[in-house]
Structure formats: structure tokens, C-alpha cells
Design an enzyme around this catalytic site. Structure first.
Site, PDB file in Angstrom:
ATOM      1  N   THR B  20      -9.259  63.046  45.900  1.00  0.00           N
ATOM      2  CA  THR B  20      -9.839  61.721  45.677  1.00  0.00           C
ATOM      3  C   THR B  20      -9.920  61.382  44.189  1.00  0.00           C
ATOM      4  OG1 THR B  20     -11.177  62.151  47.621  1.00  0.00           O
ATOM      5  CG2 THR B  20     -11.848  60.314  46.242  1.00  0.00           C
ATOM      6  N   GLU B 137     -17.389  65.250  31.271  1.00  0.00           N
ATOM      7  CA  GLU B 137     -18.331  64.195  31.682  1.00  0.00           C
ATOM      8  C   GLU B 137     -18.412  64.076  33.206  1.00  0.00           C
ATOM      9  OE1 GLU B 137     -21.169  62.367  31.378  1.00  0.00           O
ATOM     10  OE2 GLU B 137     -20.390  61.737  29.418  1.00  0.00           O
ATOM     11  N   VAL B 140     -20.901  66.269  35.705  1.00  0.00           N
ATOM     12  CA  VAL B 140     -22.348  66.074  35.844  1.00  0.00           C
ATOM     13  C   VAL B 140     -22.656  64.616  36.194  1.00  0.00           C
ATOM     14  CG1 VAL B 140     -24.593  66.331  34.728  1.00  0.00           C
ATOM     15  CG2 VAL B 140     -22.709  67.840  34.068  1.00  0.00           C
ATOM     16  N   GLY B 142     -21.443  62.387  38.166  1.00  0.00           N
ATOM     17  CA  GLY B 142     -20.361  61.423  38.406  1.00  0.00           C
ATOM     18  C   GLY B 142     -20.144  60.433  37.288  1.00  0.00           C
ATOM     19  N   ILE B 144     -22.163  58.509  35.631  1.00  0.00           N
ATOM     20  CA  ILE B 144     -23.208  58.307  34.617  1.00  0.00           C
ATOM     21  C   ILE B 144     -22.787  59.013  33.330  1.00  0.00           C
ATOM     22  CG2 ILE B 144     -25.630  58.683  34.025  1.00  0.00           C
ATOM     23  CD1 ILE B 144     -26.271  58.855  36.994  1.00  0.00           C
ATOM     24  N   LYS B 213     -24.751  71.642  37.680  1.00  0.00           N
ATOM     25  CA  LYS B 213     -24.850  70.501  36.743  1.00  0.00           C
ATOM     26  C   LYS B 213     -26.014  70.712  35.774  1.00  0.00           C
ATOM     27  CE  LYS B 213     -23.027  67.598  40.429  1.00  0.00           C
ATOM     28  NZ  LYS B 213     -23.351  66.666  41.542  1.00  0.00           N
ATOM     29  N   GLY B 310     -17.750  60.058  44.257  1.00  0.00           N
ATOM     30  CA  GLY B 310     -16.835  59.018  44.721  1.00  0.00           C
ATOM     31  C   GLY B 310     -15.670  58.842  43.772  1.00  0.00           C
TER      32      GLY B 310
END
Lengths: 437, 437
Positions: B20, B137, B140, B142, B144, B213, B310
Site C-alpha cells: 500500500t 518520518e 512514527v 503516519g 503526522i 514508535k 493508510g
């Protein structure tokens, strides 16, 4: 890699402006020298400072730094690498000194939203021509790393919308109005007493200060030249307790909300009171805290919340920029080449929204029906309508609150005009946009 | 300045892993080539890709990219500058290929929290020895930009505490338990059906994924070597509907909350269910969204909220790292020299807190007094106590909920032991920390 090179020379700062924020920066650099060196791989040192009065007691020892009474002279000194501009003011000494710094090959870190909102393009081009950077994290939403998040963190996104509550004083007043059920004037006076207001309070309550911030974020988000004059600005001075309470009954909060959004018609920038859902992060934001909402096509909605002002938070943002420079991070002022930024076509009221309408009707049979008919006839349909009684406050009239379906502001204005012509309105209607978040 | 140099050669990516997230990254680079070039000053191109099956239909045209069936071979290719690792897995091909990439002089961008939580120090040292970067990045929270906000945005702060709800599935289950009044098992099955769970669901509901994370954020926050094994981890499997409802009655929400905090006793890292005030940003976080709270000595509290998983959000974070590299931003893996990171002394249960206690008492006269006395005798004082009736669910016992004053976990454990000895407890007590936010 820059951070691994311990042999580098110190990064030398010249700080102009020794108010709350300037002194905050001095304190951090004094206190955390080892931490800053560990993180950036370089010593960060202050070489020289400048302020209006040399003799004022600022609670910190400045004797180790050279003193310049003229910030332009500070900016030109050969023994500084970065000019840290914390004086404020769109023009005058701040701009003169920033220009002098760039002309003499210094990077610039500033907290000056007004200067950049009005002269950002010119300054960015000057810096770019000399391969220098201008960094301004502290200019927008205090300690929240929003400039960095938008410019770098969301670099892979087409930005769909930027929203923000970016004036803590306004949010404090609006929150306290609801909590204390006191009118705007009383809370304004409370803020004045607490020292929460700028010397010219219109900058705060008139939305100008927050507008400056929005203009900077919009330029980054859309790759456009900063255009403060294109912002539709309305302050919170006319927000009544009645509106706050009616909004609350309907499940909304009133915020001074900045919105920048690109549509086929151009770039719309607004800093105006809006209703937002009470259960949304923006609706839940009480008191003097700031919040920025960034919406990207891939990332979705990112919400950033934190202190928007004050010594520590603002100095923290200044340090973020200083550390970036110490680490060798070179970022174009607005995230891309200044010479490539385009002038956006400004769009005004181009994006439809539902509206909150408060009307005071003459207490006559059929008054409500007449208004409803007039709105419908003008193409504005009604989602909710509440008549809230005939109490002491309105002895001879009936106040009515309406939430419309999404419509263009131009349609709403026509509808209001039609409602006026019915002759049953006892006073000027209040119309406030509802921002769907 | 890097971004102004349009003449630079393209930044060439090799992408390993076409699930994905990998496909999300391919799509963004395909679709937004012009935007990425405008922002970074360089073309960003994909040279080669790798995945398990070449023939699988992934809905995008991959024919323009060289294909490698072996990710190690991809990592070693001379025609890539950045190895983008999106395969996952702490060891095996992901680690082998990452090591190969570093050995052959490639920067690395990865979304692999497990690999970095377990081998981050070793990989960071290897990268540093060759002046390469490892960026993560996407590993941790997604989309943000939390790694960036902590490493760069808060670089001037001594970090006081890092907190986070960083597993959307757990927060979804806990939120839905309260909304639907259904027990954990039912909601777990719902998540399984919706495809919200990892192949090994313990990674989610057992708190391991979120723990990975937290370990990464703690290393950045405190300049310490990443130490996943030092984290106290408890999952949400034992959280009952009863606890969620009692917590709610008391004004709290139950969250799987990660906390990293340094004290005189050492670095405490926890990923455990906690009660947080319902009105706090963490308490208001419903559903699958993530939230990280960063507390610095100067900046105060910064709250970051967004999608934690996602295709779009995770790919957005990967692109943030890629754009940084294209812009010439070189950042040490954990924000400072890997060789200078110290091994933190792990502290367990070193920081006092109030606790939520749920006890089931035998329905005997004096039972409650006996328990209250036992707690007090062990030095745990009671802030609130509620006996909530003798309903059908508990025909012969009285359930009691207690909120203690802040105490050490060791004192609480002694107190619970003392309460057990009174002989009036009908079942094992439930104790959950209340994190003050």
C-alpha cells in the site's frame, strides 16, 4: 554531513530587539549551550546585541556581548553569521536592518510577521540572490512548528486548505464571553488589564495580526507571492454574546478563523469570525492557545496545537530556525524559489458555505414566513431555524436563528436584501460563515 | 543554496516494497513531478523497484522502472541515490537491504519502525560513518510530521515528556467499545474483518507496534540510544467495558498511551493503557486517528494530530523525507551524532501518578472500610471512591471504583496486596494509571 563535523566554527548571532522574545532567546542560548551543540554539531554563540536602551535592566547579563545602538550597524558586523530580528514593525528599523543584513551576506531569523506579510517577496528575492535564508517559524503561531510542518513535513502534498486560530487574545475573549456570559467590551477591558493586547489593539481584535500569519502560510501552501492585501479581514468586535450563545445551542463555537483555500476562481484568503463544530479540534480550542489545521491531498487533515505567544514558546521557534541554520539546513524563504513564486489571482467569497443568520423580526403575524419565503426566493435554502422566544431582552420583537444550506455569499447577500424588503426586520441581520472542518 | 540550483541532477530513488505505502509513493511521484521539482529544486525520479512478485497487478504502471527481485541488489545499484525501504520486518530482507544500501553509499528513507526500534543504533552508526542519512518520518504516527517537529521544530527545548496515541486500531477499538457498549472481543473481530489488524494482531493490540514508535521518539527526545527492550508494554486485551464506562463516569477516557519521560532515576518508557482527562486533546481523540503530545521546557505543550496509517498519509511522510534529501537537508538519524548517543539508564515505575482501581468486594458489612483502611495503611490515599451498586452483573458482590492520589506504583502494589489480605476481594483488582496531561 554537517551535524557530524564537530570541528566547525561557532555559529555567531547578532540579536536585534531585547524585549520578551529577544531575552528569551538569550536565556536559552546561555543555559543550553551544550544541548544546542550536541544537537547541531556546532557551538551557537551570541556576538552582539542591539536594543533601544542599553541601560534598562532586563534580568540577564549582556556584558559578554558587543552592544550596538543601531540595528543596521549590528546587521552589518563582520563577526555575525545570522541576524536575529526581534524588534517588530513592518517597516522602519526592522526592515532597514534586515535589508542591511542580507546586503552584507547574513542569514536572517525573524519573528516579524508584519514585515514579511508586507515585504516578504522583496526580502525573499534579495536573500535568494545572495544564497541566504530568511527563516520565520516564530512569526506564525508562536511555538507551534507550523512553518516547518507545512514547508517540509507536507512537501509531498497538494495543499487543499489551511485554517488557523492564530490570535490567542481573540480566542481568549471569545472563550471568556461564553464562560462568563459577559459582553465583548468587558472582556476586551480584561485583556487590556492583563497586558494581552498589542499597543494598537486593532492588530489583535481587528484580525490584522492573525491575517499577517495567514498570508505567510498561504504563500508556502500554494507557491504564491505573499499577498496580505488580498485577505478579507473582519475582527471580533461585533460578535455579541447572543451570537455566541445561539451558536453554542446549535452545536458550534465562534472563532476568529483564518482560511486560505485555492479554487478554480483563485486564492481565497479570509480572516473572519466563523462558526465551527463544537466537537471539532478547532471548536474545542479554549483560551489563548493557537491551532493550525493543514489539509493535504494525501496526508488528509493535520492539526497542530500549542502556545501562540509568550517568551518561551516564541523563543523556542526562533531557536528552531537558528538550529536549522547551524545544522546546515538551507530552506527557501517560502519553501521554493522566490523568483518562481507566482502572484495568485485573489478570489473573494468564491467558496460556498452554510451560514448562521440571526434576525430580529417585528412581532407581527406572518413575519417569519415572509422572511423564509424571501430567502428561498433568492435561492438560499434553510437547514435549521429556531425562534428563541420573546424575552425581556427583546420585548417587542422575535429573535430568529437560521442555519442555511451551503450557498455562495453573494446569494446570501441577495437573500438578506430580499428579507429586508419584507419590512419585518427590526434590526440589521447578523450573518456568520460556518466553516465545515 | 540547494533549492535554488535548478541545474542539479535528478534525485534517483530505488523503492523496495510495493504494498500500500510503496504504491502510494509511486503514485505521488508520478502525479506530482512538477510540484516536487518546484519545491525541492530537483527532479525526483524512480529508477528501480523491487517486490516479491513482479506480475501482481498493483494498479499502476511500473514498466518505466528497472525491476529487481532482490532488494539487496536494488540497494546496491549504481543508478540510485536513495534507497526507499517499505518492506517492513525488523530483520531479514529489510535489514539486509538497508545495510547494503549504506555500504554502497546510499541514503535511506524507511517506514520501518520495527527495524529501527531494534537495530536503529547500529544502522545510524553505519550511516554516520559514511556521511549518509537514514530518515524515518513514516515510521512514527503516519502522516503526522512528528519526527521533524521533535528533532528540528523543538531543537531548542529540553524535552520534559513525550506522549502519544500511536496505534489507530487500538484507539478505534477503545472508542467503539464505549460507543457501542460491546466488549473487547467483539470489536477485535470487527477490526479483523475490516482489515485493520496486522498479520500478527499482537503487534497492534499488544502495544508492540506503538512501542516501536515510542522507542524512536524517546531516542530523539533525550539523545539516548534507542532501547525498545526497556519499554514497559501492556496491551488493551484486558480492558473491560466496565472499566471504560467507570472511567467515563469519572471524567476520563482509556487510551493505549505511550509515555517517555526522563527523571533523576533514568528514562521511563511506557506503552500501556492509561486514563486521561476526557476534556484533554488526548481524551477527545476518537477513532483511528493518532496524536502525539510533545512537552518542552520552553515551548510548553505541542499537540499533533492526524492519520497514523493508510496509503496517503504514510506515503506523505515518506515524501517528506525524500523532499528533505532532494533539498539537501542532512539530518543525523536521531537528531544528533549516533556515536554520541548515550545508553539511558532505564527507569521503571519511577514517576508517581494517581491510579484508577476497580475492586469487586464481597457483599459483607465493613468490606469497604477494610479495603480503605488497607490502602491508607500502605500509604495510598484515596481521592475519590464510588460504589456502583449491586446489579444483575454482580449479584453477590459490590463493585467499587477508587481514584487514588498520586503515588508510586510500588506503593500501590503494596496497597493492593494489603487489600487482598483483608479477604473481602471477590476477584483480582484492576489498576490503571491516570496520566495527568
Amino acid at each position: 554531513m554537517t551535524p557530524t563535523d564537530k570541528s566547525q566554527s561557532p555559529l555567531r548571532l547578532g540579536i536585534a530587539g531585547l524585549g520578551t522574545v529577544g531575552i528569551g532567546v538569550v536565556k536559552i542560548i546561555d543555559k543550553k549551550a551544550a544541548l544546542l551543540e550536541a544537537r547541531t554539531g556546532r557551538k551557537v554563540v551570541i556576538t552582539a546585541v542591539s536594543a533601544r536602551s542599553k541601560d534598562k535592566d532586563r534580568g540577564v547579563d549582556l556584558s559578554a556581548y558587543a552592544w550596538e545602538s543601531d540595528p543596521v550597524a549590528l546587521a552589518k558586523r563582520d563577526d555575525i553569521d545570522v541576524f536575529v530580528e526581534l524588534m517588530g514593525g513592518a517597516d522602519g528599523p526592522a526592515k532597514d536592518a534586515t535589508q542591511a543584513a542580507i546586503a552584507s551576506g547574513k542569514d536572517v531569523v525573524t519573528a516579524n510577521k508584519a514585515m514579511l506579510a508586507l515585504h516578504g517577496q522583496e526580502l525573499a528575492e534579495a536573500a535568494e540572490a545572495r544564497d541566504l535564508v530568511i527563516r520565520f517559524e516564530a512569526a506564525v503561531a508562536g511555538g507551534i512548528p507550523v512553518v516547518k510542518s507545512l514547508t517540509e513535513g507536507l512537501a509531498g502534498n497538494e495543499i487543499k486548505r489551511v485554517m488557523g486560530v492564530m490570535n490567542g487574545t481573540c480566542n481568549y475573549i471569545l472563550t471568556r464571553m461564553e464562560e462568563t456570559r459577559q459582553p465583548y467590551g468587558v472582556l476586551f477591558d480584561e485583556c487590556a488589564k492583563l497586558g494581552y493586547l498589542e499597543a494598537d489593539p486593532t492588530l489583535d481584535v481587528g484580525g490584522i495580526d492573525a491575517g499577517h500569519k495567514l498570508a505567510l502560510l498561504a504563500a508556502i501552501a500554494y507557491g504564491t507571492q505573499v499577498d496580505f492585501d488580498a485577505i478579507t479581514i473582519e475582527g471580533i468586535q461585533d460578535i455579541t454574546l447572543d451570537d455566541i450563545e445561539q451558536a453554542s445551542e446549535l452545536g458550534y463555537k465562534i472563532k476568529l478563523l483564518g482560511v486560505a483555500q485555492m479554487s478554480a476562481r483563485g486564492l481565497e484568503q479570509r480572516m473572519t469570525p466563523c462558526l465551527v463544530p463544537a466537537t471539532s479540534p478547532l471548536g474545542q480550542l479554549a483560551g489563548g492557545t493557537n491551532m493550525v489545521v493543514l489539509e493535504g491531498d494525501d496526508v488528509g487533515q493535520i492539526v497542530l496545537r500549542g502556545a501562540g505567544a509568550g517568551e518561551g514558546p516564541t523563543a523556542s521557534a526562533v531557536l528552531s530556525d537558528i538550529c536549522d541554520i547551524a545544522r546546515g539546513i538551507r530552506m527557501a524563504t517560502f519553501g521554493q524559489n522566490a523568483s518562481a513564486l507566482v502572484a495568485a489571482k485573489p478570489a473573494i467569497a468564491a467558496i460556498p458555505a452554510p451560514y448562521y443568520l440571526r434576525l430580529e423580526l417585528e412581532d407581527k403575524p406572518g413575519a417569519l414566513a415572509k422572511v423564509a419565503f424571501a430567502l428561498g426566493d433568492a435561492g438560499v435554502s434553510i437547514d435549521q431555524m429556531r425562534q428563541y422566544g420573546n424575552d425581556d431582552q427583546y420585548p417587542d420583537t422575535s429573535p430568529v436563528v437560521i442555519v442555511t444550506d451551503a450557498c455562495m455569499r453573494s446569494s446570501l447577500d441577495l437573500a438578506i436584501e430580499a428579507a429586508r424588503k419584507t419590512g419585518v426586520l427590526a434590526s440589521d441581520p447578523v450573518a456568520i460563515r460556518i466553516e465545515e472542518v
